[in-house]
Each structure stands twice: as C-alpha cells, then as structure tokens.
Design a protein around this motif. Structure first.
Motif, mmCIF file in Angstrom:
data_model
loop_
_atom_site.group_PDB
_atom_site.id
_atom_site.type_symbol
_atom_site.label_atom_id
_atom_site.label_comp_id
_atom_site.label_asym_id
_atom_site.label_seq_id
_atom_site.Cartn_x
_atom_site.Cartn_y
_atom_site.Cartn_z
ATOM 1 N N CYS A 1 0.844 -1.191 0.000
ATOM 2 C CA CYS A 1 0.000 0.000 0.000
ATOM 3 C C CYS A 1 0.888 1.253 0.000
ATOM 4 O O CYS A 1 1.784 1.379 0.839
ATOM 5 C CB CYS A 1 -0.910 -0.022 1.223
ATOM 6 S SG CYS A 1 -1.912 1.465 1.379
ATOM 7 N N CYS B 1 -0.070 3.377 3.596
ATOM 8 C CA CYS B 1 0.311 2.920 4.944
ATOM 9 C C CYS B 1 1.457 1.920 4.941
ATOM 10 O O CYS B 1 2.009 1.612 5.993
ATOM 11 C CB CYS B 1 -0.902 2.338 5.662
ATOM 12 S SG CYS B 1 -1.432 0.745 4.992
ATOM 13 N N CYS C 1 -4.293 -0.530 0.062
ATOM 14 C CA CYS C 1 -4.879 -1.689 0.729
ATOM 15 C C CYS C 1 -6.375 -1.407 0.936
ATOM 16 O O CYS C 1 -6.830 -0.262 0.764
ATOM 17 C CB CYS C 1 -4.189 -1.966 2.062
ATOM 18 S SG CYS C 1 -4.507 -0.698 3.312
ATOM 19 N N CYS D 1 -7.130 1.561 3.454
ATOM 20 C CA CYS D 1 -6.875 2.905 2.947
ATOM 21 C C CYS D 1 -7.840 3.276 1.829
ATOM 22 O O CYS D 1 -8.286 4.414 1.736
ATOM 23 C CB CYS D 1 -5.436 3.014 2.458
ATOM 24 S SG CYS D 1 -4.232 2.949 3.797
HETATM 25 ZN ZN ZN Z 1 -3.025 1.055 3.335
#
Ligand code: ZN
Length: 106
Positions: A78, A81, A99, A102
């Motif tokens: 991701c 994050c 992801c 998110c």
């Molecule tokens: Zn993420």
C-alpha cells in the motif's frame, strides 16, 4: 506473491485500454451528419464515449503506476500505509495502489 502474474494481467489490460482509447479517438474524428433528426441521441452517445475515454485514461494511468511499482519492487505494498495489499484484492483490482483499509478511507 506472484508479481509476474500481475505484471502479465496489467500489461494485457494496458494493451486493451490503449486499443479502446484509440478506437474512441477514431470515433470522435468521424464526420457528423449535418441534417440528423437524432441529434440528441448522437450527443448522448458522444457523452458516453467521452466518459469511457476518461475512465479508461484514469485506469491506464493507474496501470502505468502499478507497472512502475513492479519495476521498483514495491508492487503489492500500500502506497499510503505500507501494509501489504491482500492478493484477493489485487486479483480484482491489480492496479490499486491502496490496501482495503486505505481505499475505504478515501
Ligand atoms: Zn493502506
């Protein structure tokens, strides 16, 4: 994770979108029928084409970015994050940079 699998999917999709965008551009270049009673319908079709083109271009940009991440070795992570993106998610949207968590937060 089988990055080669996603690379193949993304490359194939990229080729498909390039072909579709090219076709849309060609359709735009077709001459208009000047005395057409169905002008409203024609305009609607144009809007569909335009939208298709825009969505396609956005997807294409996302695919380009995903292929860049494959080249950089960060594919499947991701970009927000840093967590790994679930393979089940990549199977559905291989070009996603986010992801599930998110993507849901955007
Ligand atoms: Zn993420």
């Amino acid at each position: 994770m089988d990055v080669a699998k996603y690379k193949a999917i993304l490359t194939e999709r990229q080729r498909e979108l390039h072909g579709r965008l090219h076709k849309i551009e060609e359709d735009f270049e077709q001459p208009r029928n000047p005395d057409d009673d169905d002008r409203a319908v024609e305009r609607n079709n144009d809007e569909v084409l335009e939208e298709l083109g825009e969505a396609g271009q956005k997807e294409l940009a996302a695919i380009d970015a995903a292929l860049d991440r494959i080249a950089a070795g960060t594919f499947g992570t991701c970009v927000k994050c840093g967590d790994p993106i679930a393979e089940g998610r990549l199977d559905v949207v291989p070009h996603t940079p986010f992801c599930q968590t998110c993507a849901a937060a955007i």
